[in-house]
Design an enzyme around this catalytic site. Structure first.
Site, mmCIF file in Angstrom:
data_model
loop_
_atom_site.group_PDB
_atom_site.id
_atom_site.type_symbol
_atom_site.label_atom_id
_atom_site.label_comp_id
_atom_site.label_asym_id
_atom_site.label_seq_id
_atom_site.Cartn_x
_atom_site.Cartn_y
_atom_site.Cartn_z
ATOM 1 N N ARG A 150 -55.042 44.352 -45.891
ATOM 2 C CA ARG A 150 -56.443 43.954 -45.736
ATOM 3 C C ARG A 150 -56.549 42.480 -45.352
ATOM 4 O O ARG A 150 -56.004 41.620 -46.032
ATOM 5 C CB ARG A 150 -57.200 44.204 -47.040
ATOM 6 N N LYS A 185 -39.330 52.817 -54.961
ATOM 7 C CA LYS A 185 -38.533 53.571 -55.924
ATOM 8 C C LYS A 185 -39.127 54.967 -56.050
ATOM 9 O O LYS A 185 -39.981 55.222 -56.896
ATOM 10 C CB LYS A 185 -38.514 52.855 -57.273
ATOM 11 N N GLY A 201 -33.566 46.963 -59.793
ATOM 12 C CA GLY A 201 -33.058 46.453 -61.062
ATOM 13 C C GLY A 201 -34.173 46.326 -62.073
ATOM 14 O O GLY A 201 -35.304 46.772 -61.838
ATOM 15 N N LYS A 233 -35.888 56.606 -62.991
ATOM 16 C CA LYS A 233 -36.313 55.891 -64.203
ATOM 17 C C LYS A 233 -37.827 55.922 -64.353
ATOM 18 O O LYS A 233 -38.343 55.842 -65.476
ATOM 19 C CB LYS A 233 -35.785 54.456 -64.191
ATOM 20 N N ASP A 290 -32.664 48.840 -65.333
ATOM 21 C CA ASP A 290 -34.006 49.187 -64.859
ATOM 22 C C ASP A 290 -34.674 50.176 -65.807
ATOM 23 O O ASP A 290 -35.873 50.092 -66.095
ATOM 24 C CB ASP A 290 -33.901 49.775 -63.450
ATOM 25 N N SER A 303 -44.960 47.857 -67.606
ATOM 26 C CA SER A 303 -44.540 48.968 -66.752
ATOM 27 C C SER A 303 -45.704 49.908 -66.481
ATOM 28 O O SER A 303 -46.286 50.480 -67.407
ATOM 29 C CB SER A 303 -43.398 49.744 -67.421
ATOM 30 N N ARG A 304 -46.035 50.084 -65.216
ATOM 31 C CA ARG A 304 -47.144 50.967 -64.838
ATOM 32 C C ARG A 304 -46.870 52.406 -65.255
ATOM 33 O O ARG A 304 -47.766 53.117 -65.721
ATOM 34 C CB ARG A 304 -47.385 50.894 -63.334
ATOM 35 N N VAL A 349 -51.970 56.024 -58.996
ATOM 36 C CA VAL A 349 -51.160 57.020 -59.684
ATOM 37 C C VAL A 349 -49.759 56.449 -59.843
ATOM 38 O O VAL A 349 -49.172 55.949 -58.886
ATOM 39 C CB VAL A 349 -51.101 58.344 -58.888
ATOM 40 N N GLU A 401 -45.913 55.999 -59.866
ATOM 41 C CA GLU A 401 -44.912 56.566 -58.957
ATOM 42 C C GLU A 401 -44.197 57.756 -59.582
ATOM 43 O O GLU A 401 -43.864 58.737 -58.914
ATOM 44 C CB GLU A 401 -43.894 55.484 -58.580
#
EC number: 1.1.1.94
Length: 339
Positions: A40, A113, A143, A198, A251, A261-262, A287, A289
């Site tokens: 954007r 990832k 990592g 992971k 990781d 961590s999402r 969302v 991953e």
């Protein structure tokens, strides 16, 4: 003092999310001139004028050597290292637009990832297929790399994996900063699988935490999660040693344990009884991953005959409507076996 083998290089970081913006800062702090591409123009203009990415990395000031643009051609022009900070499921369509703009000998560095839905390809395979680049030109950076901690200058390490060891060393030299220590290896398969899988295990840990389970459960999920990741890796030709390193256990621990961590945070919401849609709304429409990857990795494991019970359970919760209580019972009720 950071040892340098090559001269400073021109770097394009394509994607101004939290991780792309952070790596632009790292490359700049390592002494390089960096082009940071934002989709954007409004965001690019804001970053240019304020030297801060308020949408994805608020409070972090970017060096003046980070040049921000929404023009992909301008960002890619003449760059010898192209860092692809695009979500895994959008990588293919985006690369179609860029492939003719990338220098023919540029090193392509994947940050995504995930495993591509439907094709079950790893990200380096998608890059090679779309761009026509030889696999020896494609590197993977992975990592225990939580973006905000690194952006704040907290010490961290990572892995640069590439079939061509010299290219891995080139990226290593370019991204090495006083607070960011990169290691190299040549196991692209293992490095990518560690990063993709992971996220699914982190969802499981988040679900368990949200459901009210404690540290014993978390540790069990991490260690058994690593075991099933290694089984998949072995079936796909990865080096087993990779999973004991930064791109594997490193990781996994960071992503499964940190509130930054999402995937863990998304899983926590599911564990507390929220639906996928409710969790998505609470995370500004994003969302995790691992939700998408759980289907790809589940299908991959089934096709290869690899047992991945935690991945299977997360897949069932996210895509088949399994209740969290059922997930716990299913994992604990499996047939007994040796470790």
């Amino acid at each position: 003092m950071i040892e340098r083998v090559w001269q400073l290089v021109s770097v394009a970081v394509m994607g101004a999310g939290s991780w792309g913006t952070t790596l632009a800062k790292v490359f700049a702090d390592a002494g390089n001139t960096v082009q940071l591409w934002a989709r954007r123009e409004s965001l690019a203009e804001t970053i240019r004028t304020s030297r801060e990415n308020p949408d994805y990395l608020p409070g972090i000031t970017l060096p003046d050597s980070v040049i921000v643009t929404s023009d992909a051609q301008a960002a890619l022009d003449g760059c010898s290292i192209v860092v692809l900070g695009i979500p895994s499921q959008a990588l293919r369509t985006t690369l179609v637009e860029w492939r003719d703009l990338i220098s023919p000998d540029a090193t392509l560095v994947s940050l995504a990832k995930g495993i591509e839905k439907d094709t079950h390809l790893r990200m380096s395979q998608v890059i090679a297929e779309v761009t026509g680049a030889d696999p020896s030109r494609i590197a993977v950076l992975s990592g225990p790399n939580l973006a905000r901690e690194i952006a704040e200058g907290q010490p961290a390490a990572t892995v640069i994996a590439c079939e061509d060891e010299n290219r891995a060393k080139l990226v290593q030299a370019a991204v090495a900063a006083p607070y960011f220590r990169p290691y190299t290896n040549t196991d692209v398969i293992g490095t990518e699988l560690g990063g993709a899988c992971k996220n699914v295990i982190a969802l499981a840990c988040g679900i368990a935490h949200g459901f009210g389970l404690g540290e014993n459960s978390n540790a069990s999920l991490i260690t058994r999660g690593l075991a099933e990741i290694a089984r998949l890796g072995e079936a796909m030709g990865a080096d087993p040693r990779t999973f004991a390193g930064l791109a594997g256990m490193g990781d996994l621990v960071a992503t499964c344990s940190s509130p930054l961590s999402r995937n863990r945070t998304f899983g926590d919401r599911l564990g507390r009884g929220e639906s996928l849609e409710q969790a998505r709304e609470a995370t500004h429409g994003q969302v995790a991953e691992g939700v998408i990857s759980s289907q790809s990795i589940h299908d991959l494991a089934v096709g290869l005959g690899v047992e991945m019970p935690i991945t299977q359970a997360v897949y069932a919760v996210c895509h088949q409507g399994m209740a969290v209580r059922e997930m716990v019972d299913a994992l604990m009720g499996r047939s007994k076996k040796a470790e």
